[in-house]
Scaffold this motif. Structure first.
Motif, PDB file in Angstrom:
ATOM      1  N   PHE A 198       0.819  -1.210   0.000  1.00  0.00           N
ATOM      2  CA  PHE A 198       0.000   0.000   0.000  1.00  0.00           C
ATOM      3  C   PHE A 198       0.855   1.264   0.000  1.00  0.00           C
ATOM      4  O   PHE A 198       0.370   2.341  -0.375  1.00  0.00           O
ATOM      5  CB  PHE A 198      -0.929   0.022   1.209  1.00  0.00           C
ATOM      6  CG  PHE A 198      -2.033  -1.015   1.171  1.00  0.00           C
ATOM      7  CD1 PHE A 198      -2.332  -1.704   0.013  1.00  0.00           C
ATOM      8  CD2 PHE A 198      -2.762  -1.306   2.315  1.00  0.00           C
ATOM      9  CE1 PHE A 198      -3.340  -2.662  -0.029  1.00  0.00           C
ATOM     10  CE2 PHE A 198      -3.779  -2.252   2.290  1.00  0.00           C
ATOM     11  CZ  PHE A 198      -4.067  -2.932   1.119  1.00  0.00           C
ATOM     12  N   ALA A 199       2.094   1.150   0.421  1.00  0.00           N
ATOM     13  CA  ALA A 199       2.983   2.312   0.455  1.00  0.00           C
ATOM     14  C   ALA A 199       3.318   2.810  -0.944  1.00  0.00           C
ATOM     15  O   ALA A 199       3.827   3.926  -1.103  1.00  0.00           O
ATOM     16  CB  ALA A 199       4.267   1.976   1.213  1.00  0.00           C
ATOM     17  N   ASN A 200       3.042   2.006  -1.956  1.00  0.00           N
ATOM     18  CA  ASN A 200       3.331   2.393  -3.335  1.00  0.00           C
ATOM     19  C   ASN A 200       2.141   3.058  -4.022  1.00  0.00           C
ATOM     20  O   ASN A 200       2.202   3.356  -5.215  1.00  0.00           O
ATOM     21  CB  ASN A 200       3.755   1.164  -4.143  1.00  0.00           C
ATOM     22  CG  ASN A 200       5.053   0.568  -3.638  1.00  0.00           C
ATOM     23  OD1 ASN A 200       6.016   1.288  -3.400  1.00  0.00           O
ATOM     24  ND2 ASN A 200       5.092  -0.745  -3.470  1.00  0.00           N
ATOM     25  N   VAL A 201       1.050   3.263  -3.277  1.00  0.00           N
ATOM     26  CA  VAL A 201      -0.150   3.878  -3.850  1.00  0.00           C
ATOM     27  C   VAL A 201      -0.216   5.352  -3.456  1.00  0.00           C
ATOM     28  O   VAL A 201      -0.349   5.685  -2.282  1.00  0.00           O
ATOM     29  CB  VAL A 201      -1.427   3.153  -3.377  1.00  0.00           C
ATOM     30  CG1 VAL A 201      -2.671   3.863  -3.911  1.00  0.00           C
ATOM     31  CG2 VAL A 201      -1.415   1.698  -3.818  1.00  0.00           C
ATOM     32  N   ASP A 202      -0.097   6.217  -4.424  1.00  0.00           N
ATOM     33  CA  ASP A 202      -0.241   7.659  -4.231  1.00  0.00           C
ATOM     34  C   ASP A 202      -0.919   8.175  -5.492  1.00  0.00           C
ATOM     35  O   ASP A 202      -0.296   8.254  -6.553  1.00  0.00           O
ATOM     36  CB  ASP A 202       1.121   8.317  -4.024  1.00  0.00           C
ATOM     37  CG  ASP A 202       1.000   9.799  -3.683  1.00  0.00           C
ATOM     38  OD1 ASP A 202      -0.139  10.310  -3.643  1.00  0.00           O
ATOM     39  OD2 ASP A 202       2.031  10.450  -3.455  1.00  0.00           O
ATOM     40  N   ILE A 203      -2.189   8.482  -5.408  1.00  0.00           N
ATOM     41  CA  ILE A 203      -2.997   8.697  -6.599  1.00  0.00           C
ATOM     42  C   ILE A 203      -2.805  10.091  -7.173  1.00  0.00           C
ATOM     43  O   ILE A 203      -3.142  11.098  -6.539  1.00  0.00           O
ATOM     44  CB  ILE A 203      -4.483   8.420  -6.292  1.00  0.00           C
ATOM     45  CG1 ILE A 203      -4.650   6.939  -5.940  1.00  0.00           C
ATOM     46  CG2 ILE A 203      -5.361   8.793  -7.486  1.00  0.00           C
ATOM     47  CD1 ILE A 203      -6.020   6.546  -5.502  1.00  0.00           C
TER      48      ILE A 203
END
Length: 221
Positions: A198-203
């Motif tokens: 989840f740390a790789n999700v930045d929309i």
């Protein structure tokens, strides 16, 4: 002394129109951060959304957050996040000690992350804490059309890289007094490691939103 969550969510967005209310897993993007904060009410006193947008305001109120109307003067593309946080603190007449920043564009977070991070923050008596993730990529610069490795030597294995970390944006915790000095992360801030997908999700793009939807469905959050 109180601990509050602030979720900045302005209406203007360029790459994804109305980004903060785009649907993810059947809910507006913003709502994921609101609900994440509300389930941690054993140590969070209030959840505030700072916005300049009427639709965002309506959605935030519907899902249980309080709303602070953000002036247009601090809602521009280049306005730092800390200005929204500071405005919230200056707008409420309450003794707030700790502020937790949740960004609507980081909607997916491990279930126990906030509780574990807040406990670490309190036990360590830190003035601020932010989440980081270890990087496993080989970085370099291109100078005069030549690639110059930054964190490795040519031929070096990825698993032998010196540990480097990136600020993943999942959450920030800081003293209200620091925010009033226009700071979120202090020089002594504690880097709380989160090695989770989840740390790789930045929309920021439609592709980011599609990836977040894939992870949402995969993990059935």
């Amino acid at each position: 002394m109180k601990a509050i969550v602030i979720i900045p969510a302005r209406g203007g967005s360029k790459r994804i129109l109305e980004k903060n209310i785009q649907m993810l897993g059947g809910l507006p993007l913003l709502v994921h951060s609101i609900q994440y904060a509300l389930v941690n009410n054993e140590f969070i006193d209030d959840v505030y959304v700072s916005t300049d947008d009427k639709t965002i305001k309506s959605i935030a109120l519907k899902y249980g957050a309080k709303v602070i109307d953000r002036p247009k003067s601090i809602s521009g593309d280049y306005e730092p996040t800390v200005s929204a946080l500071k405005h919230v603190l200056e707008s409420i007449d309450e003794g707030v000690e700790n502020v937790i920043l949740l960004q609507a564009t980081n909607p997916l977070r491990p279930d126990n992350l906030l509780k574990e991070a807040f406990e670490t923050y309190q036990k360590g008596n830190f003035d601020s804490l932010f989440t980081v993730t270890r990087n496993h990529q080989k970085f370099g610069k291109i100078i005069d059309n030549k690639f110059q490795p930054f964190n490795y030597c040519f031929g070096q294995r990825s698993q032998d890289l010196e540990p480097l970390f990136f600020e993943n944006g999942l959450l920030y915790i800081t003293k209200a007094s620091l925010i009033l000095e226009d700071k979120i992360i202090s020089e002594n801030a504690f880097p709380f490691q989160v090695n989770h997908i989840f740390a790789n999700v930045d929309i920021d793009t439609p592709e980011d939103l599609e990836y977040a939807e894939y992870l949402f469905q995969k993990f059935q959050i």
